[in-house]
Design an enzyme around this catalytic site. Structure first.
Site, mmCIF file in Angstrom:
data_model
loop_
_atom_site.group_PDB
_atom_site.id
_atom_site.type_symbol
_atom_site.label_atom_id
_atom_site.label_comp_id
_atom_site.label_asym_id
_atom_site.label_seq_id
_atom_site.Cartn_x
_atom_site.Cartn_y
_atom_site.Cartn_z
ATOM 1 N N ASP A 93 77.836 38.460 56.853
ATOM 2 C CA ASP A 93 77.323 37.268 55.886
ATOM 3 C C ASP A 93 78.199 37.487 54.680
ATOM 4 O OD1 ASP A 93 76.144 35.186 54.508
ATOM 5 O OD2 ASP A 93 74.486 36.628 53.954
ATOM 6 N N CYS A 281 53.298 49.009 71.548
ATOM 7 C CA CYS A 281 54.563 49.542 71.346
ATOM 8 C C CYS A 281 54.445 51.167 71.098
ATOM 9 C CB CYS A 281 55.322 48.996 70.099
ATOM 10 S SG CYS A 281 54.845 49.605 68.494
HETATM 11 ZN ZN ZN Z 1 53.252 48.311 67.499
#
Ligand code: ZN
Length: 492
Positions: A93, A281
């Protein structure tokens, strides 16, 4: 077709594409997430982003690199790939936001691009003017003109194999976004960030965001890879993809982690408020909220950042699967239920159903009617638009029931939300739709509009409509000369 971008699959305005990044010698599958790397903060290393999270591309800020002497020297000496130890593509950027904040700049477009080239960027960004929302039209036009001059200069700079971004500005004026998109697409620049939408997202103005993107997309056309610049919350990815965005960048995963904020696809939660971790996760299966709260600041930030990235990449994979399966809009409907402002975004998306219809496949697996907004989906619009292609006999009974009527030459089915169709089409998408038995007003109104359209297209034909107790104000949408037959008994 742009050389660097190929479309593989589509659903509504969403698509799976391949962005070829020649300087990195990699191909990035889109929709893709670009984690933002701040060279001064090592929350999660780029190598780990690639290996553990599957990041194919990341983005960093050339302005910060330029302004940090040791990082600048290392980047110029060894290049960004070595500095970050990252095997994928690296976008830089220009730091337009920072530059806009600190006033006028005295570097030229050539110098800015040359610096990004010399540090080994694969996709560089010229300095544009990120015009905020709601400014005067005059200011939006003037600033857009400056951005466009810079894009024209950028086009003349020899950047070798490096791709170059062409930001699309225009504030909250969809027609300026469209002009900006058209102008950008006419340059030979490569990737198209829709700029300055962060203030809209910070204020939960998803409807205005969709209007800005829809405008930009009309100008850019279908073959341009589009980056929704600064959009990193997974809650809104499905919505933005459905409008045609291909790239997202997330600083959110790290910024939120720093404030103990935990991302979910239904919004953001504060670690303090969580009694459970609603995620599978590795971070959330190995810890409970107390474990995370007990950590020192730095390791807690890293763990939260890792979770935030897992949910973010997971949502991108879920979206890609939804595009392949043809049920992206059903995912958008689910996400729209997470927050009223997301629902505004979805309803605005459906205002652009005609635009989505152009890329929406004619046939998919199944159409699930899961909210009254489903009645405004592009498939319903397309069915209505194509009613004029169907040939009809002199007299026709349109009915929600099964029985033919001997009084008429033929009998067609009527099914909310689509309206009428010949029985021979019953097995064709989207008329195979799964619709709830307890239908709603949105579906009935759409069906009535379908009937009205068919009648208007065939003024010579005598029509009757057999309906299962449609309310009077829905029946008002049916032209007067259609005979109404109530199928539930009674006097309607
Ligand atoms: Zn998680």
């Amino acid at each position: 077709m742009r050389e660097c971008f190929e479309l593989r699959d589509a659903d509504a305005g969403g698509r799976i594409g391949e962005l070829t990044v020649p300087r990195a010698d990699v191909t990035v599958e889109t929709p893709a997430l670009l984690p933002v790397i701040n060279p001064n903060l090592d929350t999660i290393s780029p190598r780990r982003l690639a290996e553990e999270f599957g990041a194919e591309i990341l983005i960093t800020n050339s302005y910060i690199i330029y302004g940090t002497e040791d990082v600048r020297e290392a980047a110029l000496e060894d290049g960004l790939h070595e500095l970050f130890d990252f095997p994928g593509a690296i976008m830089t950027d220009s730091g337009s936001f920072q530059l806009a904040e600190y006033g006028e700049i005295d570097v030229t477009t050539e110098e800015i691009l040359d610096f990004q080239y010399r540090i080994g960027s694969d996709i560089a960004t010229p300095v544009d003017i990120p015009t905020p929302p709601d400014v005067s039209r005059k200011r939006a036009e003037d600033e857009l003109a400056t951005t466009q001059e810079r894009l024209e200069i950028a086009e003349t700079v020899d950047t070798g194999e490096m791709l170059v971004n062409a930001p699309v500005q225009g504030s909250t004026y969809p027609d300026l976004r469209e002009d900006a998109g058209r102008h950008a697409a006419e340059t030979d620049l490569d990737v198209f960030p829709v700029g300055a939408v962060v203030p809209l997202m910070n204020d939960y103005r998803y409807g205005d965001m969709i209007d800005a993107v829809a405008g930009a997309k009309r100008g850019l056309g279908a073959d341009a890879p589009v980056h929704l610049f600064g959009a990193g919350h997974p809650m809104m990815f499905a919505l933005a993809v459905a409008m045609g965005c291909d790239l997202f960048d997330s600083a959110a995963y790290a910024l939120y982690a720093r404030d103990d904020r935990y991302l979910t696809v239904r919004g953001t939660r504060h670690l303090e408020d969580l009694e459970y971790l609603p995620c599978s996760c590795p971070v959330c299966t190995e810890n409970d909220p107390d474990d995370l709260r007990a950590l020192e600041d730095k390791p807690r930030e890293k763990e939260l950042a890792a979770h935030n990235l897992h949910v973010t990449f997971e949502e991108i994979r879920r979206i890609k699967q939804a595009i392949r399966a043809g049920n992206l809009l059903e995912l958008v409907e689910q996400r729209a239920r997470a927050h009223p402002t997301m629902l505004d975004g979805y309803r605005t998306l459906l205002d652009h159903a005609d635009q989505l219809e152009r890329s929406d496949p004619v046939s998919k697996g199944a159409f699930f009617y899961t909210s009254h907004e489903s009645a405004r989906r592009p498939e319903v619009l397309r069915h209505h638009q194509r009613l004029d292609r169907l040939s009809v006999p002199d007299s026709l009974f349109l009915t929600e029931g099964d029985s033919d009527s001997e009084r008429y030459d033929d009998s067609w089915r009527v099914q909310p939300p689509f309206g009428p169709f010949p029985r021979a089409l019953s097995k064709s998408y989207p008329l195979t739709a799964e619709v709830p038995d307890r239908t709603d007003r949105g579906a009935l109104e759409a069906a009535a509009d379908g009937v009205a359209r068919l009648v208007e297209c065939n003024p010579e034909t005598e029509f009757a409509l057999g309906h299962r107790g449609w309310p009077a104000d829905v029946l008002e949408r049916i032209p007067d000369d259609v005979e109404l037959v109530g199928l539930l008994g009674g006097s309607d």
